[in-house]
Scaffold this motif. Sequence first.
Motif, PDB file in Angstrom:
ATOM      1  N   VAL A 105      -6.374  -0.563  -3.094  1.00  0.00           N
ATOM      2  CA  VAL A 105      -5.630  -1.789  -2.777  1.00  0.00           C
ATOM      3  C   VAL A 105      -4.536  -1.941  -3.826  1.00  0.00           C
ATOM      4  CG1 VAL A 105      -5.763  -4.282  -2.463  1.00  0.00           C
ATOM      5  CG2 VAL A 105      -7.732  -2.853  -1.886  1.00  0.00           C
ATOM      6  N   TYR A 106      -3.332  -2.252  -3.363  1.00  0.00           N
ATOM      7  CA  TYR A 106      -2.207  -2.432  -4.286  1.00  0.00           C
ATOM      8  C   TYR A 106      -1.653  -3.842  -4.164  1.00  0.00           C
ATOM      9  CZ  TYR A 106      -2.456   2.628  -4.543  1.00  0.00           C
ATOM     10  OH  TYR A 106      -2.901   3.912  -4.727  1.00  0.00           O
ATOM     11  N   ARG A 107      -0.955  -4.254  -5.195  1.00  0.00           N
ATOM     12  CA  ARG A 107      -0.254  -5.546  -5.180  1.00  0.00           C
ATOM     13  C   ARG A 107       1.195  -5.309  -5.577  1.00  0.00           C
ATOM     14  NH1 ARG A 107       0.588  -7.147 -10.369  1.00  0.00           N
ATOM     15  NH2 ARG A 107      -0.686  -6.106 -11.952  1.00  0.00           N
ATOM     16  N   ARG A 146       3.953   5.673   6.322  1.00  0.00           N
ATOM     17  CA  ARG A 146       3.260   4.864   7.320  1.00  0.00           C
ATOM     18  C   ARG A 146       3.213   5.563   8.679  1.00  0.00           C
ATOM     19  NH1 ARG A 146       5.156  -0.862   9.893  1.00  0.00           N
ATOM     20  NH2 ARG A 146       6.385   0.590  11.170  1.00  0.00           N
ATOM     21  N   TYR A 156       0.813  -1.216   0.000  1.00  0.00           N
ATOM     22  CA  TYR A 156       0.000   0.000   0.000  1.00  0.00           C
ATOM     23  C   TYR A 156       0.848   1.267   0.000  1.00  0.00           C
ATOM     24  CZ  TYR A 156      -2.827   3.850   1.725  1.00  0.00           C
ATOM     25  OH  TYR A 156      -3.416   5.082   1.862  1.00  0.00           O
ATOM     26  N   TYR A 157       1.864   1.328   0.835  1.00  0.00           N
ATOM     27  CA  TYR A 157       2.623   2.573   1.006  1.00  0.00           C
ATOM     28  C   TYR A 157       3.429   2.903  -0.243  1.00  0.00           C
ATOM     29  CZ  TYR A 157       1.095   1.745   5.711  1.00  0.00           C
ATOM     30  OH  TYR A 157       0.298   1.513   6.805  1.00  0.00           O
ATOM     31  N   SER A 174       0.595   3.902  -2.958  1.00  0.00           N
ATOM     32  CA  SER A 174      -0.129   5.152  -2.695  1.00  0.00           C
ATOM     33  C   SER A 174       0.783   6.366  -2.591  1.00  0.00           C
ATOM     34  CB  SER A 174      -0.933   5.018  -1.403  1.00  0.00           C
ATOM     35  OG  SER A 174      -0.067   4.932  -0.284  1.00  0.00           O
ATOM     36  N   TYR A 184     -10.242  -1.488  -5.194  1.00  0.00           N
ATOM     37  CA  TYR A 184     -10.627  -0.722  -4.007  1.00  0.00           C
ATOM     38  C   TYR A 184     -11.360  -1.654  -3.044  1.00  0.00           C
ATOM     39  CZ  TYR A 184      -9.326   3.316  -6.749  1.00  0.00           C
ATOM     40  OH  TYR A 184      -8.622   4.218  -7.512  1.00  0.00           O
ATOM     41  N   ARG A 185     -11.117  -1.447  -1.769  1.00  0.00           N
ATOM     42  CA  ARG A 185     -11.578  -2.405  -0.762  1.00  0.00           C
ATOM     43  C   ARG A 185     -12.660  -1.825   0.142  1.00  0.00           C
ATOM     44  NH1 ARG A 185      -6.804  -4.684   1.356  1.00  0.00           N
ATOM     45  NH2 ARG A 185      -7.361  -6.658   0.336  1.00  0.00           N
TER      46      ARG A 185
END
Length: 455
Positions: free
Chosen positions: A430-432, A53, A45-46, A49, A306-307
């Motif tokens: 949401v990232y991968r 953190r 995520y960090y 985006s 998106y979650r």
Amino acid sequence: MKKIRAVAATGNLSSGFREETLVHAVEQGAHFIGCDAGTTDSGPYYLGSGNPRGPRDGTKRNLRIMIREGLKAGIPVIVGSAGHAGGRPHLDWTIEIIRELARENEWHFKLAAIDSEIPKEVLASAFLEGRITPLCPAPELDETSIRQAERFVAMMGIEPIQSTLKAGAQVVVAGRCSDVAIYAALPVMEGIPKQVAFHAGKILECGSAAVAQRYYPDCMAAELDQDGFTIEPPNPAFRCTPQSVAAHTLYENADPYRLVESGGTVDTTAAQYEAISDRAVRVSGARFLPAQKYTVKIEGAALAGYRSIVVAGIRDPLVLRQLDTFLSSLRSVLERKIADNLRLTRDAYTIQFRVYGSNGSMGSLEPSPQVDGHEIGLIIDVVAPSQSLAADILPLVWHTGLHHPIPEYEGLVSNLAFPFSPPGADMGPVYRFCANHVWHLDDPCGPFRMTLEHL
């Protein structure tokens, strides 16, 4: 014999440390203060985006103490993996905090910033030239996936940090950086052998994590020489043992005897860990094996959707004893309902049931997924291409699950207990991870943009 005393402020810049511990550690004769600020442990995520953190106020407080003590002692302060993920937004965020501190405290010093974010066109060219090699495991990477990703960073080794120190930097802030490099750069530059500096860096990387019992984050110190290093916590309430120090070589490492870094591998097979007091451990015997090709690790993040989530509990013993069947049946009903109500095909979204009390932590890897207790915690995790779509799906899921029948009951039943009102929450993007590769470099400093400014 040349000796270098290294101080690790803490294991992560945002987690903090005791001010009196750092002051004491520096007063004992430190040659530099280091601190790691990031990791991939918290997920993609960090990086994706661009958000940091740690809280800004807490990060500012910790940097203020570190820089104050570094300037007072006339020693460098080195921060690696700025802002947690080490991308350009994270680096800029950290640099702005330091500029603010300098203005507020009327400090004047040379500040170095090392940018580790890699332009996508540069990485795509490297890929087409055959300079990008996958690690194991690694997602598929090609020119298209590189250009569609949100952000890539390269994990620098010791050389970019050394370059800024040689230029006179008093505070160095690096983007994505090997944890070990933070603590090995200056000692190697001062003539400490790489096997000593890199092994010490591994033990120092998480601050007080190498003590026998770490009750809270705090500092760690090590004295390095030609033959090895002695590690001892500056906090008198903590102590190191041979076991606690040796155990840290396994932390975040698949093989405790092989510590792979840019430029080579530290072989700790013959390393010796000897208690020289009830608090200090002497470490020696590691070997450094130079790499045939110099590589840096590449990390990348891409948007996955998106979650929206809902948290619930299930305590009904009749539901619990058939939980797998209950959730499988619920999923089938949901797929039909979502198709009818929202006109969505099954591949347009994902729904995950995370069952705490069965397999919530390990998922499909859990060897004993049966429910043994009297209740379970259930997180329903919905990911869709947009936040509004995920938010549309979520109430269909939790309301259907609330009243989903089982054979033993007739009439309307309620199976889920919600601790919050409203029961669901939108969690955002949401990232991968989209890269776990290495980049073969001719110049260890090549991809990294270094700037020096006088504050």
